[in-house]
Design a protein around this motif. Structure first.
Motif, PDB file in Angstrom:
ATOM      1  N   ARG A 121       0.943  -1.146   0.030  1.00  8.28           N
ATOM      2  CA  ARG A 121       0.027   0.018  -0.018  1.00  8.28           C
ATOM      3  C   ARG A 121       0.984   1.258   0.065  1.00  8.28           C
ATOM      4  O   ARG A 121       1.813   1.204   0.608  1.00  8.28           O
ATOM      5  N   TYR A 122       0.447   2.152  -0.861  1.00  7.65           N
ATOM      6  CA  TYR A 122       0.901   3.513  -0.660  1.00  7.65           C
ATOM      7  C   TYR A 122       0.203   4.542  -0.949  1.00  7.65           C
ATOM      8  O   TYR A 122      -0.542   4.724  -2.075  1.00  7.65           O
ATOM      9  N   ASP A 123      -0.022   5.463   0.003  1.00 10.04           N
ATOM     10  CA  ASP A 123      -0.824   6.705  -0.310  1.00 10.04           C
ATOM     11  C   ASP A 123      -2.178   6.476  -0.947  1.00 10.04           C
ATOM     12  O   ASP A 123      -2.637   7.193  -1.886  1.00 10.04           O
ATOM     13  N   GLY A 124      -2.967   5.234  -0.285  1.00  6.32           N
ATOM     14  CA  GLY A 124      -4.254   5.182  -0.945  1.00  6.32           C
ATOM     15  C   GLY A 124      -4.289   4.047  -1.920  1.00  6.32           C
ATOM     16  O   GLY A 124      -5.480   3.794  -2.660  1.00  6.32           O
ATOM     17  N   LEU A 125      -3.148   3.911  -2.702  1.00  5.18           N
ATOM     18  CA  LEU A 125      -3.064   3.035  -3.925  1.00  5.18           C
ATOM     19  C   LEU A 125      -2.686   1.517  -2.965  1.00  5.18           C
ATOM     20  O   LEU A 125      -2.170   1.616  -1.933  1.00  5.18           O
ATOM     21  N   THR A 126      -3.334   0.695  -3.710  1.00  2.00           N
ATOM     22  CA  THR A 126      -2.867  -1.075  -3.414  1.00  2.00           C
ATOM     23  C   THR A 126      -2.354  -1.661  -4.778  1.00  2.00           C
ATOM     24  O   THR A 126      -2.887  -1.421  -5.792  1.00  2.00           O
ATOM     25  N   VAL A 127      -0.961  -1.869  -4.489  1.00  2.45           N
ATOM     26  CA  VAL A 127      -0.398  -2.543  -5.576  1.00  2.45           C
ATOM     27  C   VAL A 127      -0.365  -4.114  -5.622  1.00  2.45           C
ATOM     28  O   VAL A 127       0.213  -4.585  -4.347  1.00  2.45           O
ATOM     29  N   GLY A 128      -0.879  -4.811  -6.506  1.00  2.00           N
ATOM     30  CA  GLY A 128      -0.875  -6.217  -6.388  1.00  2.00           C
ATOM     31  C   GLY A 128      -0.200  -6.890  -7.751  1.00  2.00           C
ATOM     32  O   GLY A 128      -0.220  -6.577  -8.689  1.00  2.00           O
ATOM     33  N   VAL A 129       0.661  -8.011  -7.155  1.00  2.00           N
ATOM     34  CA  VAL A 129       1.515  -8.570  -8.336  1.00  2.00           C
ATOM     35  C   VAL A 129       1.223 -10.283  -8.253  1.00  2.00           C
ATOM     36  O   VAL A 129       1.608 -10.679  -7.046  1.00  2.00           O
ATOM     37  N   LEU A 130       0.891 -10.729  -9.054  1.00  2.00           N
ATOM     38  CA  LEU A 130       1.031 -12.396  -9.283  1.00  2.00           C
ATOM     39  C   LEU A 130       2.074 -12.588 -10.141  1.00  2.00           C
ATOM     40  O   LEU A 130       2.269 -12.113 -11.380  1.00  2.00           O
ATOM     41  N   ALA A 131       2.670 -13.689  -9.988  1.00  2.00           N
ATOM     42  CA  ALA A 131       3.813 -14.555 -10.765  1.00  2.00           C
ATOM     43  C   ALA A 131       3.620 -15.958 -11.090  1.00  2.00           C
ATOM     44  O   ALA A 131       4.514 -16.778 -11.032  1.00  2.00           O
ATOM     45  N   LYS A 132       2.506 -16.426 -11.066  1.00  2.00           N
ATOM     46  CA  LYS A 132       1.976 -17.944 -11.366  1.00  2.00           C
ATOM     47  C   LYS A 132       2.782 -18.799 -10.202  1.00  2.00           C
ATOM     48  O   LYS A 132       3.263 -19.783 -10.457  1.00  2.00           O
ATOM     49  N   ALA A 134       5.213 -17.882  -8.096  1.00  2.00           N
ATOM     50  CA  ALA A 134       6.711 -17.682  -7.882  1.00  2.00           C
ATOM     51  C   ALA A 134       6.678 -16.445  -7.037  1.00  2.00           C
ATOM     52  O   ALA A 134       6.733 -15.233  -7.160  1.00  2.00           O
ATOM     53  N   HIS A 135       6.483 -16.927  -5.401  1.00  2.00           N
ATOM     54  CA  HIS A 135       5.942 -16.082  -4.472  1.00  2.00           C
ATOM     55  C   HIS A 135       7.209 -14.822  -4.367  1.00  2.00           C
ATOM     56  O   HIS A 135       6.969 -13.574  -4.075  1.00  2.00           O
ATOM     57  N   ARG A 136       8.475 -15.514  -4.264  1.00  2.00           N
ATOM     58  CA  ARG A 136       9.359 -14.507  -4.146  1.00  2.00           C
ATOM     59  C   ARG A 136       9.753 -13.455  -5.207  1.00  2.00           C
ATOM     60  O   ARG A 136       9.752 -12.263  -4.930  1.00  2.00           O
ATOM     61  N   ARG A 137       9.507 -14.017  -6.337  1.00  2.00           N
ATOM     62  CA  ARG A 137       9.350 -13.068  -7.738  1.00  2.00           C
ATOM     63  C   ARG A 137       8.343 -11.876  -7.341  1.00  2.00           C
ATOM     64  O   ARG A 137       8.900 -10.676  -7.648  1.00  2.00           O
ATOM     65  N   SER A 138       7.089 -12.265  -7.146  1.00  2.81           N
ATOM     66  CA  SER A 138       6.032 -11.372  -7.017  1.00  2.81           C
ATOM     67  C   SER A 138       6.346 -10.548  -5.777  1.00  2.81           C
ATOM     68  O   SER A 138       6.071  -9.097  -5.796  1.00  2.81           O
ATOM     69  N   ALA A 139       6.840 -10.816  -4.720  1.00  2.00           N
ATOM     70  CA  ALA A 139       7.038 -10.008  -3.687  1.00  2.00           C
ATOM     71  C   ALA A 139       8.392  -9.204  -3.900  1.00  2.00           C
ATOM     72  O   ALA A 139       8.162  -7.942  -3.478  1.00  2.00           O
ATOM     73  N   ALA A 140       9.162  -9.420  -4.582  1.00  2.00           N
ATOM     74  CA  ALA A 140      10.566  -8.449  -4.953  1.00  2.00           C
ATOM     75  C   ALA A 140      10.069  -7.428  -5.945  1.00  2.00           C
ATOM     76  O   ALA A 140      10.293  -6.317  -5.723  1.00  2.00           O
ATOM     77  N   VAL A 141       9.081  -7.700  -6.870  1.00  2.00           N
ATOM     78  CA  VAL A 141       8.657  -6.892  -7.988  1.00  2.00           C
ATOM     79  C   VAL A 141       7.735  -5.753  -6.875  1.00  2.00           C
ATOM     80  O   VAL A 141       7.676  -4.539  -7.065  1.00  2.00           O
ATOM     81  N   ARG A 142       6.736  -6.360  -6.132  1.00  2.00           N
ATOM     82  CA  ARG A 142       5.927  -5.542  -5.446  1.00  2.00           C
ATOM     83  C   ARG A 142       6.662  -4.609  -4.529  1.00  2.00           C
ATOM     84  O   ARG A 142       6.236  -3.325  -4.507  1.00  2.00           O
ATOM     85  N   THR A 143       7.736  -5.199  -3.834  1.00  2.00           N
ATOM     86  CA  THR A 143       8.418  -4.204  -3.009  1.00  2.00           C
ATOM     87  C   THR A 143       9.113  -2.998  -3.821  1.00  2.00           C
ATOM     88  O   THR A 143       9.315  -1.946  -3.493  1.00  2.00           O
ATOM     89  N   ALA A 144       9.541  -3.301  -5.068  1.00  2.00           N
ATOM     90  CA  ALA A 144      10.397  -2.312  -5.910  1.00  2.00           C
ATOM     91  C   ALA A 144       9.395  -1.474  -6.501  1.00  2.00           C
ATOM     92  O   ALA A 144       9.639  -0.298  -6.406  1.00  2.00           O
ATOM     93  N   LEU A 145       8.138  -1.733  -6.708  1.00  2.00           N
ATOM     94  CA  LEU A 145       7.142  -0.689  -7.085  1.00  2.00           C
ATOM     95  C   LEU A 145       6.663   0.193  -6.138  1.00  2.00           C
ATOM     96  O   LEU A 145       6.798   1.330  -6.249  1.00  2.00           O
ATOM     97  N   VAL A 146       6.474  -0.298  -4.828  1.00  2.00           N
ATOM     98  CA  VAL A 146       6.252   0.467  -3.575  1.00  2.00           C
ATOM     99  C   VAL A 146       7.316   1.356  -3.346  1.00  2.00           C
ATOM    100  O   VAL A 146       7.167   2.649  -3.377  1.00  2.00           O
TER     101      VAL A 146
END
Length: 403
Positions: A121-132, A134-146
């Motif tokens: 979450r960031y200032d009212g936004l919710t960022v969600g990432v799916l990677a089929k 690959a949980h570590r990959r989706s978490a890494a991309v989520r963190t980078a986006l935030v």
């Protein structure tokens, strides 16, 4: 079996029943976000973590303390199978399938009808990432986006920045210790009026089109008058610019921040205040000195040292400070430390009271000095300690991580 892309969707769960089967760590993480969504969360589990039990005690959720039984999904809009027993999770999934309720299988996401994306979450936004899966990959991309949103690398709004002033506390000096909101506003600034004690590395990251005004105040040296700083904020805001007043520490802790708020308000300029981490507490912390500690200090007093104890302008009750047993944090006190130490000893503080001095706290050139109330003035002179420095007086200054 053909593998299809997953369809990412946001569920409006406010006021709707969500059943979580299981009460362990996985369930705990999911439940917090479900509560934030306004869902009516019902947990079915013989045992739960202390945190989940606390949520139930606070009536944030409903907890049924038993094993799952068929029928528990009656009326549910969404279900999560979070137990450590695959057979139970399978049974929950089977009931959900019959009832046409989307269900997350925490033990094996491929067997559920829904998956939980890596979210941030960031200032009212919710960022969600799916990677089929690959949980570590989706978490890494989520963190980078935030982090990119926080740093202003990725714009979160197409709206133009409105004229006005943001009074931003930049923290104690380390550029990573500015608040998320402070960094975001700084990235959108058109004019920055910066203090010497603000995080200098962040100034270097600003675009070439940003006007940076040096409003430094050198102790006992060159300084921009406060009245002129107030005028600059108002002038640029009224010229249609978004102005960030970047200050060190917290704007309202001996930073004259409220004077700037008053000046903007009087001129009809909209002003936003973004608190910062004060160096009074941050500098000692990074030097290994806690300003409070159980059984050692039950009080903390932060004192400005810009005038001597006998100065008629002083508003400090030095006699009361001398009788205290807790922590005194002196700011802007290097020049007059001999007078402050003498006053505290005169009014009751033992001369062997531990003292810690932290110069340029949290920065690359940080220095730490340990002394006592009776020796601190001499030690500061010997070691050529200069402002900015935080002085911590009290038993906490004698503590060490080694015990």
């Amino acid at each position: 079996m053909t593998q299809h892309d997953q369809y990412l969707v946001g569920l409006e769960l406010a006021g709707r029943k969500v059943v979580v089967v299981g009460g362990g760590q996985v369930a705990q993480r999911r439940i917090s976000r479900l509560i934030a969504s306004g869902a009516l969360v019902e947990v079915v589990a013989p045992d739960v973590t202390p945190a989940v039990e606390g949520m139930a005690s606070a009536r944030e959720i409903t907890w049924t303390p038993r094993r799952y039984a068929e029928g528990d999904l009656d009326g549910a809009w969404y279900a999560l199978a979070c137990t450590d027993d695959p057979e139970v999770n399978a049974a929950v999934g089977a009931e959900a399938e019959c009832r046409r309720v989307f269900c997350v299988r925490a033990d094996d996401g491929r067997l559920g009808t829904a998956v939980t994306p890596a979210t941030g979450r960031y200032d009212g936004l919710t960022v969600g990432v799916l990677a089929k899966g690959a949980h570590r990959r989706s978490a890494a991309v989520r963190t980078a986006l935030v982090e990119a949103l926080q740093a202003g690398v990725v714009a979160d709004s197409a709206d133009p920045v409105l004229p006005g002033v943001a009074l931003v506390g930049g923290g104690p000096g380390d550029p990573e210790l500015i608040t998320v909101r402070g960094r975001r506003l700084l990235s959108r600034a058109e004019v920055v009026v910066a203090d010497r004690l603000g995080p200098r590395d962040l100034i270097e990251e600003l675009g070439p089109d940003v006007e940076v005004i040096d409003a430094s105040k050198i102790p006992y040296g060159r300084a921009m008058a406060q009245q002129r700083i107030n005028e600059l904020l108002v002038e640029h805001a009224k010229a249609g610019k978004f102005v960030v007043r970047l200050k060190g520490g917290d704007p309202f802790v001996y930073g004259r921040g409220f004077e700037e708020v008053q000046a903007c308000t009087a001129a009809g300029v909209p002003v936003t205040v973004v608190p910062g981490i004060t160096s009074a507490f941050a500098a000692p912390a990074v030097a290994g000195i806690p300003v409070s500690h159980r059984g050692v200090a039950h009080e903390i007093v932060v004192v400005s040292g810009h005038v001597a104890p006998d100065d008629p302008r002083s508003l400090v009750d030095w006699q009361a400070l001398g009788r205290m047993r807790g922590t005194i944090v002196l700011m802007m006190a290097v020049e007059r430390i001999a007078q402050f130490a003498a006053a505290l000893i005169e009014y009751g503080r033992p001369a062997d009271t531990p003292v810690g001095v932290i110069q340029d706290g949290t920065t690359r050139i940080q220095r730490t000095l340990r002394a006592t109330l009776g020796t601190v003035a001499m030690r500061i002179k010997e070691q050529e300690i200069s402002p900015p420095a935080i002085i911590v007086i009290g038993p906490v200054a004698g503590l060490s991580a080694e015990g």
